[in-house]
Design an enzyme around this catalytic site. Structure first.
Site, PDB file in Angstrom:
ATOM      1  N   SER A 266       0.836  -1.196   0.000  1.00 51.87           N
ATOM      2  CA  SER A 266       0.000   0.000   0.000  1.00 51.87           C
ATOM      3  C   SER A 266       0.880   1.260   0.000  1.00 51.87           C
ATOM      4  O   SER A 266       1.724   1.411  -0.888  1.00 51.87           O
ATOM      5  CB  SER A 266      -0.940  -0.038   1.218  1.00 51.87           C
ATOM      6  OG  SER A 266      -1.930   0.944   1.142  1.00 51.87           O
TER       7      SER A 266
ATOM      8  N   ARG B 176     -11.959   6.279  10.182  1.00 49.89           N
ATOM      9  CA  ARG B 176     -11.574   4.871  10.142  1.00 49.89           C
ATOM     10  C   ARG B 176     -12.667   4.020   9.519  1.00 49.89           C
ATOM     11  O   ARG B 176     -12.380   3.066   8.767  1.00 49.89           O
ATOM     12  CB  ARG B 176     -11.275   4.370  11.555  1.00 49.89           C
ATOM     13  CG  ARG B 176     -10.810   2.920  11.616  1.00 49.89           C
ATOM     14  CD  ARG B 176      -9.579   2.695  10.777  1.00 49.89           C
ATOM     15  NE  ARG B 176      -8.994   1.377  10.984  1.00 49.89           N
ATOM     16  CZ  ARG B 176      -7.995   0.887  10.281  1.00 49.89           C
ATOM     17  NH1 ARG B 176      -7.468   1.618   9.303  1.00 49.89           N
ATOM     18  NH2 ARG B 176      -7.508  -0.309  10.528  1.00 49.89           N
TER      19      ARG B 176
ATOM     20  N   ASP C 229      -8.924  -6.166  -4.894  1.00 50.31           N
ATOM     21  CA  ASP C 229      -8.483  -4.904  -4.290  1.00 50.31           C
ATOM     22  C   ASP C 229      -8.912  -3.769  -5.204  1.00 50.31           C
ATOM     23  O   ASP C 229      -8.307  -3.505  -6.233  1.00 50.31           O
ATOM     24  CB  ASP C 229      -6.957  -4.920  -4.130  1.00 50.31           C
ATOM     25  CG  ASP C 229      -6.419  -3.659  -3.466  1.00 50.31           C
ATOM     26  OD1 ASP C 229      -7.200  -2.722  -3.203  1.00 50.31           O
ATOM     27  OD2 ASP C 229      -5.193  -3.611  -3.215  1.00 50.31           O
TER      28      ASP C 229
ATOM     29  N   HIS D 277      -8.220  -5.037  -0.344  1.00 52.81           N
ATOM     30  CA  HIS D 277      -6.905  -4.445  -0.109  1.00 52.81           C
ATOM     31  C   HIS D 277      -6.205  -5.082   1.088  1.00 52.81           C
ATOM     32  O   HIS D 277      -4.969  -5.196   1.116  1.00 52.81           O
ATOM     33  CB  HIS D 277      -7.063  -2.932   0.111  1.00 52.81           C
ATOM     34  CG  HIS D 277      -5.768  -2.193   0.191  1.00 52.81           C
ATOM     35  ND1 HIS D 277      -4.834  -2.233  -0.813  1.00 52.81           N
ATOM     36  CD2 HIS D 277      -5.247  -1.385   1.164  1.00 52.81           C
ATOM     37  CE1 HIS D 277      -3.788  -1.488  -0.480  1.00 52.81           C
ATOM     38  NE2 HIS D 277      -4.013  -0.974   0.717  1.00 52.81           N
ATOM     39  N   ASP D 278      -6.960  -5.515   2.069  1.00 45.64           N
ATOM     40  CA  ASP D 278      -6.380  -6.133   3.263  1.00 45.64           C
ATOM     41  C   ASP D 278      -5.639  -7.433   2.975  1.00 45.64           C
ATOM     42  O   ASP D 278      -4.931  -7.950   3.848  1.00 45.64           O
ATOM     43  CB  ASP D 278      -7.469  -6.395   4.310  1.00 45.64           C
ATOM     44  CG  ASP D 278      -7.696  -5.196   5.225  1.00 45.64           C
ATOM     45  OD1 ASP D 278      -6.960  -4.205   5.091  1.00 45.64           O
ATOM     46  OD2 ASP D 278      -8.614  -5.265   6.053  1.00 45.64           O
TER      47      ASP D 278
END
Length: 374
Positions: free
Chosen positions: A145, A215, A317, A350-351
């Site tokens: 990232s 968040r 992602d 994305h994680d």
């Protein structure tokens, strides 16, 4: 490590008398040729791998390094072979000098007066730390990232100091959509009544409401639609409560499990992360664009690169899509550089770059064993 000398920043400002927190893993070999620098993403730190012990010698709860699946003895980045360095970036809130520390020029907390920092500034600061450790050349620089952007920037700023770059789930710049998500998150923070123009520490308060929302927004973008549907679907938090549908028909209550999950993530984040740091780091993400000095031509921007590359992306992602990694691959191939690319069919969004997918881990392990090994 303390640095007394002034560090010039891209903005034209500078910072002096700053600290960088770092951790190392493994042993530096005699000719100092086995060093691997790990660059962290938005809310991570220098604590890349391993665990901490508490005062009794037991493993402290929730102290595992953020990339512990990747780095350690016998792992893909094997610390029996490599000397791994994790550095907390300037402006972060995990030990390195940032907005919560004292400005040596005023003897007051920096707060909103902490200077704007960029990916390039972080790389320059990391280079100074490596100088102090006596490491001239990196066997590899690696990150996911935002960390991947730093790895890419290393190959541009210090091409002679990097043999390999491993760029995971990253991009050569942010899309307008990504910048938009960052801006909405920042607005949630700066419009919090407890923000006070970034000088909330002087008031003894924290803009936790804004951080929670920021968040929650970010977390939505880190997960794929498949993962959210599989984990939560349309499940209600509680059992049916007398209504045929099971809904309470409230505009205020938490009804769906995904709502409960996002609020939990927001609450947890707001307890340990600094609001000014969030603003700084998301701005660094927005500003990164090495092709901008070359009329948007990434191939020209990467012409000076000499490192060999491994790029990894993940099919689901959508925050840093595979197409963005392929842009970097094409630009490197245009310059006839040595590049390997893996696109992992993983459902995690994305994680995925933080998770223990065996295909992903296998690709990285193979690259380090066959190409990076010294």
């Amino acid at each position: 490590m303390h640095f007394a000398d002034v560090l010039p920043l891209q903005s034209g400002a500078s910072i002096r008398a700053y600290d960088l927190s770092y951790e190392t893993y493994g042993t530096l070999n005699a000719d100092k040729s086995n060093a691997v620098l790990i660059c962290h993403a938005l809310n991570a730190s220098h604590h890349v791998a391993g665990v901490y012990l508490d005062d009794s010698g037991a493993i402290a709860p929730k102290s595992e390094g953020w990339w512990d699946t990747m780095i350690g003895p016998g792992k893909p980045v094997d610390t029996d072979q490599f000397f791994v360095i994790g550095v907390n970036n300037l402006g972060s809130c995990f030990g390195s000098t940032g907005p919560m520390q004292i400005n040596p020029d005023t003897n007051e907390i920096y707060g909103a007066d902490f200077p704007v920092v960029t990916v390039q500034d972080w790389v320059n600061a990391q280079a100074r730390l490596l100088d102090a450790l006596g490491i001239q050349t990196l066997a590899a620089v690696m990150g996911g990232s935002l960390g991947g952007m730093q790895a890419l920037s290393w190959t541009l700023q210090y091409p002679e100091r990097v043999r390999h770059a491993v760029v995971v789930a990253s991009a050569p710049n942010l899309t307008a959509e990504n910048i938009a998500f960052n801006e909405v998150a920042r607005r949630a923070i700066v419009t919090d009544p407890d923000f006070h123009g970034g000088h909330y520490a002087k008031r003894g308060v924290l803009p936790q409401r804004g951080l929670r929302i920021a968040r929650m927004i970010g977390h939505i973008t880190y997960l794929s639609d498949d993962v959210m549907n599989e984990k939560f679907g349309r499940q209600l938090r509680d059992a049916a409560n007398g209504h045929e549908s099971g809904y309470r028909f409230s505009t205020q209550d938490v009804e769906f499990q995904i709502e409960s999950y996002l609020r939990y993530q927001g609450d947890k984040f707001s307890e340990y992360f600094d609001a000014n740091t969030y603003l700084l780091i998301t701005r660094a993400l927005d500003y990164f664009d090495p092709a901008s000095a070359f009329g948007g031509d990434l191939s020209r921007a990467l012409a000076k690169v000499t490192a060999k590359f491994l790029l990894v992306s993940f099919t689901t992602d959508w925050r840093f899509s595979p197409a963005r990694s392929r842009e970097i691959v094409k630009a490197l191939l245009d310059n006839q550089r040595d590049v390997s690319y893996a696109e992992i069919d993983a459902p995690h969004g994305h994680d995925a770059f933080l998770l223990d997918d065996p295909r992903y881990m296998g690709v990285v392990r193979s690259y380090f064993q066959s190409k990076v090994a010294v």
